[in-house]
Design an enzyme around this catalytic site. Structure first.
Site: not given
Ligand code: DGJ
Length: 746
Positions: A370, A481, A533, A538, A618
């Site tokens: 990420d 993205w 998030g 869409d 877990e």
């Molecule tokens: C917002 C995303 O929804 C998260 O999952 C993560 O990727 C952060 N941005 C990273 O800046």
């Protein structure tokens, strides 16, 4: 034939398996909306049209049709503007002489095999379906503006798509100020009046259904954030007060668009309801030189007489099969581990390889690296735009890292946020004019970042080159993205001053163009959409990205609401959902591991934690969850999803299920959101089964405490499961949940 023209009365009928949509071009040339709803056994509904002289609703000058004939009172299919219809207009414009009228009258129509396409924008693809296209041409005889109304009729799918192409066939420029994708009038409301359900929200709580009665006047929902937004999804449902999840009539309207949008619902003087949807009118204008045309984004419509679940099935199916890129539609999705909540920006190659090895040991498929791997990026106030690998931080090249991950037997994915720029970046220092900002003002900052001007071709080119370099250099199977702020200070240094109103739409077109080029050059790379998030969840983004991160809120209890709301319009296979750590990073809530797994299985399924920090127990659960997910993968992706029982606000549990279309298997999940001492029993009636078949409980998982025996191997009749239902065992503990898998035995 799903499209028919009746030469005697000018009625055009669009028929799908269960629905009929009718319009009529009358003698004067108005294109009247006649009917949308259940099929009428071959008849038309023209007799519903009523004419009366309503005071202050004027008549066309020729008056050949009398004082009872008015654009203001007759149901319009796509009305003009400033020509006597005072309701919410579909178009708004300024002609070269400053006048603002357009009377859009019927000129001709054609019926085509196959589905129309929209240049540069997402649309429902023909795919393996056999759609037909209707094109109806309307024209304003004074300005020469033509409006081609396009309808795509998907018979089997019970879906009708619409778009409009406005063409300047005059000799002077025309400035569009509104160009709705669709407009439709319902002259009659159901008993008690129409209600509208829309999907509002905020960051970390997206797509929450709210159902409102429609009174007189206009109610509208939309976004001016330059993105479809967390706050109002471009999807709404019109329904009767009696409509429930499983019964009653409802209409769905969804835009395949990711930018500013607006859905308007107007009840007029006589109780007629108009629904209009498209690009938001505010801050929008588009200059059409003679010979130029403008396509509105596509609207997807469906009708169900079987309640909201029935409507959802139509949208799920069309999005899964005809919107999501075909090459991913039937593909198993990788079970991924994402580095974000595991280590945020604090990583190097060693830590990542350990994460990958730990994940592999638990049978996961892919590591996603990420935010934080590029430029100077240890905090969120720098680096965006500098899409070159920070090898110093990683301790190796991206190629080396990705290859080592591959060598572990894991795929490798990478996070990017292409449409953004940090002030503290080499890109900004070289091209400050590429950041969106209006002249003379300090830009609005959000998450410490600025927005890149995606309307510019040089920006698109830069990003294509930069992302292409990374994708060519390392074995990357997946991109996440992201898009972490709303657009403000809308202005482009590359547009002339009289075309600044085009900025927001050109921005979206720029993003689509980049996604399209990347898909062409790197078709095997799967892109997961994300916008802090689910801020851009869409059908427009789904056209490029088969799945979208549903929310930054990974708390499973919160996710129950978010995913349930999202499911009204969007299929489970499009919802990015991960098991995260407990206590949850957004709410601090502690939840059982089992619940987290069952909730993530209502989406694409993956992990957002460090598996190395899990206990042995877990870890064992992770292995079981992944095995379960793989076993149910096809059912979850292709089955019919049903919301069961009450709206969550009204009950102490939430339940949903997925049933195979042929009724051969089903997976039921139920979560007790509020355990009560000496509480009532919970009964759940299943849906979508074969009533005459016998089902065996092939797997029964309980997360939580029960003193009852689980019932693996028990058999039930399909009718008994659907009409009598099953009663859940008494469950104790925090958020206990059950997952029951039924297999048709005979
Ligand atoms: C917002 C995303 O929804 C998260 O999952 C993560 O990727 C952060 N941005 C990273 O800046």
């Amino acid at each position: 034939m799903s499209i028919r023209y009746n030469a005697e009365n000018g009625v055009i009928s669009l028929e799908t398996r269960g629905t009929l949509y009718q319009m009529q071009a009358d003698d004067y040339g108005m294109l009247l909306h006649i009917y949308y709803g259940r099929k009428l056994a071959g008849e038309d509904a023209v007799r519903l049209l009523r004419y009366t002289d309503r005071g202050f609703s004027g008549n066309p000058y020729t008056r050949t049709n009398g004082r009872g004939y008015s654009a203001d009172t007759l149901p319009q299919e796509y009305g003009g503007c400033n020509t006597g219809d005072y309701r919410v207009s579909a178009v708004s414009l300024v002609l070269a002489d400053g006048s603002r009228g357009a009377e859009l009258l019927f000129e001709d129509y054609e019926i085509l095999e196959g589905k129309y396409t929209i240049p540069g924008m997402p649309y429902v693809r023909a795919g393996a379906s056999r759609p037909q296209t209707l094109r109806v041409r309307l024209r304003d005889r004074v300005s020469g503006l033509a409006a081609d109304l396009y309808y795509g009729v998907f018979e089997e799918e019970d879906v009708i798509t619409r778009t409009v192409c406005l063409i300047n066939e005059g000799t002077e420029p025309i400035t569009l100020e509104k160009a709705a994708s669709m407009s439709i009038d319902f002259p009659f409301a159901p008993e008690g009046g129409f209600e509208v359900m829309h999907f509002h929200g905020r960051h970390c709580m997206e797509r929450i259904p709210e159902r409102l009665p429609l009174g007189r006047g206009v109610v509208s929902f939309g976004s001016m954030r330059g993105m479809s937004s967390h706050h109002n999804n471009p999807f709404a449902i019109l329904c009767a007060p009696v409509t429930t999840e499983d019964a009653g009539e409802c209409y769905g309207f969804m835009l395949a668009y990711s930018g500013n949008h607006k859905e308007e619902f107007e009840v007029d003087q006589a109780g007629s309801t108009r629904v209009t949807a498209g690009i938001a009118q505010e801050n929008f204008s588009w200059r059409l030189a003679p010979g130029e045309c403008f396509f509105a984004p596509e609207a997807i419509l469906s009708f169900s007489a079987e309640g909201f679940n029935g409507l959802s099935h139509c949208f799920h199916r069309i999005l899964r099969r005809n919107v999501i890129p075909e090459r991913f539609a039937g593909l198993k999705r990788p079970v991924l581990v994402n580095s974000w909540e595991a280590m945020y920006m604090d990583f190097n190659a060693d830590k990542l390889l350990k994460l990958a090895a730990d994940a592999k040991a638990l049978d996961m498929d892919m590591l996603v690296l990420d935010d934080g791997w590029f430029g100077k990026r240890d905090r969120d106030d720098s680096g965006l735009g500098d899409w070159y690998v920070n090898e110093k931080k990683l301790g190796c090249t991206m190629k080396q890292l990705a290859e080592k991950v591959n060598a572990l037997g894991m795929k490798f994915g990478l996070w990017v946020e292409p449409e953004m720029i940090s002030e503290d970046s080499d890109l900004y220092r070289a091209h400050p004019d590429w950041a969106v900002c209006d002249p003379g003002r300090k830009p609005v900052l959000s998450r410490n970042q600025l927005v890149l001007d995606m309307s510019r071709e040089d920006v698109q080119e830069y990003l294509f080159e930069a992302l292409g370099r990374i994708l060519r250099d390392a074995p990357i199977s997946y991109l996440k993205w992201d898009f972490n702020r709303a657009v403000a200070n809308v202005y482009s240094n590359a547009l002339p001053k009289d075309r600044q109103g085009e900025f927001s739409h050109r921005f979206v077109l720029g993003t689509y163009a980049l996604l399209e080029r990347l898909a062409e050059s790197f078709p095997e790379v799967m892109i997961e959409g994300c916008a802090g998030g689910g801020g851009r969840f869409d059908a427009g983004m789904l056209y490029y990205c088969p799945q979208i991160w549903c929310s930054d809120d990974t708390d499973p209890v919160e996710r129950l609401e978010i995913q349930r709301g999202t499911s009204y319009g969007y299929p489970a296979c499009s919802m990015g959902a991960h098991v995260s750590a407990s206590p949850n990073h957004q709410t601090g809530r502690q939840t059982p591991f089992g619940l987290r797994g069952m909730t993530a299985m209502a989406g694409t399924f993956g992990y957002e934690l460090d598996p190395g920090k899990l206990s042995d127990a877990e870890k064992e659960q992770v292995r079981e969850q992944i095995a379960d997910f793989r076993r149910y993968d096809r059912l979850l992706r292709e089955g019919r999803y049903y919301r069961l029982g009450n709206h969550p606000e009204l009950s102490d549990h939430q339940a949903w299920m997925v049933a195979a279309e042929d009724g051969s298997e089903a997976l039921l999940t139920a979560v007790i959101t509020h355990v009560r001492a000496n509480g009532p029993f919970i009964r759940i009636c299943l849906k979508g089964l074969d009533a005459s078949a016998v089902y065996r409980v092939a797997a029964y998982r309980i997360s939580g405490v029960t003193f009852e025996k689980t019932a693996v191997g028990e058999t039930y009749g399909g009718a008994a499961l659907m009409y009598a239902g099953i009663s859940l065992p008494l469950l104790y503990g925090d958020y206990p949940s059950v997952q029951i898998y039924f297999k048709k035995e005979r």
